[in-house]
Design an enzyme around this catalytic site. Structure first.
Site, PDB file in Angstrom:
ATOM      1  CB  CYS A  78     -24.891 -79.114 -29.460  1.00 13.61           C
ATOM      2  SG  CYS A  78     -24.530 -80.605 -30.384  1.00 13.61           S
ATOM      3  CG  HIS A 169     -23.781 -75.998 -32.656  1.00  9.35           C
ATOM      4  ND1 HIS A 169     -23.059 -75.958 -31.492  1.00  9.35           N
ATOM      5  CD2 HIS A 169     -23.798 -77.290 -33.048  1.00  9.35           C
ATOM      6  CE1 HIS A 169     -22.648 -77.165 -31.182  1.00  9.35           C
ATOM      7  NE2 HIS A 169     -23.082 -78.001 -32.102  1.00  9.35           N
ATOM      8  CD  GLU A 171     -23.484 -72.441 -30.583  1.00  6.74           C
ATOM      9  OE1 GLU A 171     -24.722 -72.294 -30.671  1.00  6.74           O
ATOM     10  OE2 GLU A 171     -22.957 -73.533 -30.310  1.00  6.74           O
TER      11      GLU A 171
HETATM   12  N1  GLN Z   1     -21.760 -85.255 -29.452  1.00  2.28           N
HETATM   13  C1  GLN Z   1     -21.393 -84.265 -28.499  1.00  2.28           C
HETATM   14  C2  GLN Z   1     -21.620 -84.733 -27.074  1.00  2.28           C
HETATM   15  O1  GLN Z   1     -22.088 -85.795 -26.864  1.00  2.28           O
HETATM   16  C3  GLN Z   1     -22.151 -82.977 -28.722  1.00  2.28           C
HETATM   17  C4  GLN Z   1     -21.728 -82.363 -30.031  1.00  2.28           C
HETATM   18  C5  GLN Z   1     -21.787 -80.873 -30.081  1.00  2.28           C
HETATM   19  O2  GLN Z   1     -21.917 -80.170 -29.060  1.00  2.28           O
HETATM   20  N2  GLN Z   1     -21.625 -80.373 -31.264  1.00  2.28           N
HETATM   21  O3  GLN Z   1     -21.316 -84.026 -26.155  1.00  2.28           O
END
Ligand code: GLN
Length: 188
Positions: A78, A169, A171
């Site tokens: 992410c 994710h 994790e």
């Molecule tokens: N929107 C977040 C970002 O731009 C990422 C979101 C996440 O890691 N769950 O860093």
């Protein structure tokens, strides 16, 4: 293996647990010297702008770039995916990334109605539960990037050499198969 997990912000504890539950040792990385004896690095989910700023403050930004360019296996989930992208759209003004994967990633790509959702994903021949939280997707990849999963027509898991990234994710799910893919297929 000894897995380093960047521990400046975000869900690094969950990545440490997933690494340990996969049979590896895991260490929280907060200073450059701690990068020296790890076999792989994980960049957690969280807030990519905050992680990049803290990496600069903790003098980790250039050491991590250096490790990426010298072939350390790195997995980003992410926000970690955003940090591994050579190019981003929808970034904050002046937002920098470590880079390494020849791709353009769109931040917060899934839009307001579906900011967060879960769904089954075909990942490298396995069904996994994808947890997406204000997730990015991949808009475009270079020819050396392999797409390992897509959602809504967009890549959400990619690999380029020793670098690996997911929009979702694993994790947070207790399912270790995506981490194990990283450890078994990429790190070894
Ligand atoms: N929107 C977040 C970002 O731009 C990422 C979101 C996440 O890691 N769950 O860093």
């Amino acid at each position: 293996m000894k897995i380093g997990v960047l521990a400046l912000q975000g869900d690094f504890r969950e990545h440490i647990a997933a690494s340990e539950n996969s049979g590896h040792s895991a260490v929280a990385i907060r200073r450059a010297s701690e990068l020296e004896d790890i076999d792989a690095l994980i960049l957690p989910g969280g807030e990519s702008t905050t992680i990049a700023l803290l990496a600069k403050t903790f003098e980790l930004f250039h050491p991590i770039r250096e490790k990426i360019s010298t072939g350390l296996p790195v997995y980003g989930s992410c926000a970690g995916m955003i940090l591994l992208a050579d190019r981003i759209v929808g970034g904050a003004e002046g937002q920098e990334t470590f880079g390494g994967i020849d791709m353009t990633v769109r931040r917060n790509a899934f839009g307001r109605q579906v900011e967060s959702f879960e769904g089954e994903i075909d990942f490298a021949g396995k069904k996994v539960n994808g947890v997406f939280i204000r997730a990015p997707w991949v808009e475009e990849v270079g020819s050396s990037v392999e797409v390992l999963a897509t959602t809504a027509g967009h890549p959400v898991a990619v690999r380029q050499g020793k670098l690996f990234a997911t929009s979702f994710h694993p994790e947070l799910t207790g399912d270790l198969s995506v981490h194990q893919y990283f450890f078994e297929e990429i790190c070894r």
